[in-house]
Design an enzyme around this catalytic site. Structure first.
Site, PDB file in Angstrom:
ATOM      1  CE  LYS A  13      -2.093  -1.025   3.901  1.00 37.29           C
ATOM      2  NZ  LYS A  13      -1.498  -2.309   4.315  1.00 37.29           N
ATOM      3  NE  ARG A  88      -4.210  -1.348  10.203  1.00 33.11           N
ATOM      4  CZ  ARG A  88      -3.125  -0.801   9.637  1.00 33.11           C
ATOM      5  NH1 ARG A  88      -3.180   0.379   9.117  1.00 33.11           N
ATOM      6  NH2 ARG A  88      -2.006  -1.485   9.581  1.00 33.11           N
ATOM      7  NE  ARG A 127       7.700  -3.438   6.004  1.00 25.37           N
ATOM      8  CZ  ARG A 127       6.418  -3.150   5.886  1.00 25.37           C
ATOM      9  NH1 ARG A 127       5.848  -3.086   4.697  1.00 25.37           N
ATOM     10  NH2 ARG A 127       5.664  -2.934   6.950  1.00 25.37           N
ATOM     11  NE  ARG A 172       2.200  -4.715  11.286  1.00 28.62           N
ATOM     12  CZ  ARG A 172       3.333  -4.559  10.572  1.00 28.62           C
ATOM     13  NH1 ARG A 172       4.441  -5.155  10.957  1.00 28.62           N
ATOM     14  NH2 ARG A 172       3.333  -3.824   9.499  1.00 28.62           N
TER      15      ARG A 172
HETATM   16  P1  AMP Z   1       0.936   0.446   9.106  1.00 32.49           P
HETATM   17  O1  AMP Z   1       2.102   1.354   8.945  1.00 32.49           O
HETATM   18  O2  AMP Z   1      -0.266   0.884   8.321  1.00 32.49           O
HETATM   19  O3  AMP Z   1       1.285  -1.001   8.889  1.00 32.49           O
HETATM   20  O4  AMP Z   1       0.502   0.563  10.642  1.00 32.49           O
HETATM   21  C1  AMP Z   1       1.375   0.201  11.704  1.00 32.49           C
HETATM   22  C2  AMP Z   1       0.581   0.057  13.009  1.00 32.49           C
HETATM   23  O5  AMP Z   1      -0.025   1.305  13.343  1.00 32.49           O
HETATM   24  C3  AMP Z   1      -0.549  -0.945  12.973  1.00 32.49           C
HETATM   25  O6  AMP Z   1      -0.115  -2.275  13.215  1.00 32.49           O
HETATM   26  C4  AMP Z   1      -1.446  -0.413  14.094  1.00 32.49           C
HETATM   27  O7  AMP Z   1      -0.906  -0.718  15.372  1.00 32.49           O
HETATM   28  C5  AMP Z   1      -1.327   1.089  13.901  1.00 32.49           C
HETATM   29  N1  AMP Z   1      -2.323   1.627  12.948  1.00 32.49           N
HETATM   30  C6  AMP Z   1      -2.078   2.176  11.721  1.00 32.49           C
HETATM   31  N2  AMP Z   1      -3.210   2.574  11.125  1.00 32.49           N
HETATM   32  C7  AMP Z   1      -4.219   2.263  11.995  1.00 32.49           C
HETATM   33  C8  AMP Z   1      -5.632   2.396  11.966  1.00 32.49           C
HETATM   34  N3  AMP Z   1      -6.262   2.925  10.887  1.00 32.49           N
HETATM   35  N4  AMP Z   1      -6.343   1.962  13.035  1.00 32.49           N
HETATM   36  C9  AMP Z   1      -5.743   1.441  14.105  1.00 32.49           C
HETATM   37  N5  AMP Z   1      -4.417   1.254  14.209  1.00 32.49           N
HETATM   38  C10 AMP Z   1      -3.649   1.672  13.166  1.00 32.49           C
END
Ligand code: AMP
Length: 214
Positions: A13, A88, A127, A172
Site C-alpha cells: 500500500k 481498518r 524490509r 497484524r
Molecule cells: P501500518 O504502517 O499501516 O502497517 O501501521 C502500523 C501500526 O499502526 C498498525 O499495526 C497499528 O498498530 C497502527 N495503525 C495504523 N493505522 C491504523 C488504523 N487505521 N487503526 C488502528 N491502528 C492503526
C-alpha cells in the site's frame, strides 16, 4: 479524487501510494506514519501508541479518525487523497464517511491489494528504509547498489520498523483478517471496490492501479 488502498501489512500500500503521489500529485494519508510520529513523543499518548503498535494491535478508532480529520482539514478541497492503512475497522469506515461528507469529498475507489499471506512474512521481515530519505530496501529482493549506501541520497544509515518482526506481523495479519477485511462488503455494496493482484511485480501493480483510476 479520494481513494482507499486496502490490504494486509506488506501488501504494498505504501509503495503504491508513494507512486501516486509522484505521478498525480495526490496526498498520501497514512495513519501508520502519523502514529509513528506520535510514538516518538515522550508523552502518555506516545507511550500508549508505541505499546499498541509493538504488539501489532490496533490503536483506538477515535484516535486515528481524529488524526485523519485534522489532516484533511489542512488540505485544499481539490487535492486528491490516498488513504493508506485507514480505515481498518467498520467504525473507522463509518467515521470516514462522515468526515468526507463534512468536507464535501466523495470516495471514488477502494483498491484491494490481493496477496498471499505466507509471502508477506518474508516481505515484511526483510524490509528496511534509508533513515535519511525513506527509500525502501529489502534483505533479499532489493539491496543498495553499493552495500551500506543509499542509491537515492547517498545516506549510510538505515532503519527497520520495530513491528516488522515475525511474531508482531502474525498478529497484524490476524487483526487484518478479523477487523479490516470485513469492511470490504461495506464498499462492495457501493460498487467501488477493485481487486488488484498485489503479488505481481511492483510496476505491474502500479499499472493496474493507474488503470483503475483512469
Ligand atoms: P501500518 O504502517 O499501516 O502497517 O501501521 C502500523 C501500526 O499502526 C498498525 O499495526 C497499528 O498498530 C497502527 N495503525 C495504523 N493505522 C491504523 C488504523 N487505521 N487503526 C488502528 N491502528 C492503526
Amino acid at each position: 479524487m479520494n481513494i482507499i488502498l486496502l490490504g494486509p501489512p506488506g501488501a504494498g500500500k505504501g509503495t503504491q501510494a508513494q507512486r501516486l503521489v509522484e505521478s498525480r500529485g495526490m496526498v498520501q494519508l497514512s495513519t501508520g506514519d502519523m502514529l509513528r510520529e506520535t510514538r516518538k513523543a515522550d508523552t502518555p499518548l506516545g507511550r500508549q501508541v508505541a505499546q499498541v503498535m509493538d504488539a501489532g494491535e490496533l490503536v483506538s478508532d477515535e484516535i486515528v479518525s481524529a488524526m485523519i480529520d485534522e489532516k484533511l482539514a489542512s488540505l485544499a478541497p481539490e487535492t486528491g487523497v490516498i488513504f493508506d492503512g485507514y480505515p481498518r475497522t467498520e467504525a473507522q469506515a463509518r467515521s470516514l464517511d462522515t468526515i468526507l461528507a463534512g468536507r464535501g469529498r466523495k470516495l471514488g475507489h477502494v483498491i484491494e491489494l490481493d496477496v498471499d499471506e505466507d509471502a508477506l512474512v518474508e516481505r515484511i521481515t526483510g524490509r528496511y528504509t534509508c533513515a535519511t530519505c525513506g527509500k525502501g530496501y529489502h534483505d533479499r529482493f532489493e539491496q543498495p547498489g553499493v552495500a551500506g549506501v543509499c542509491d537515492k541520497c547517498g545516506g549510510s544509515e538505515f532503519k527497520r520498523r520495530p513491528d516488522d518482526n515475525e511474531e508482531t506481523v502474525r498478529t497484524r495479519m490476524a487483526e487484518y483478517r478479523a477487523k479490516t477485511a470485513p469492511i470490504l462488503p461495506f464498499y462492495e455494496a457501493r460498487g467501488i471496490v477493485t481487486r488488484v493482484d498485489g503479488m505481481a511485480p511492483m510496476d505491474d501493480v502500479t499499472t493496474a492501479v493507474e488503470r483503475v483510476l483512469g
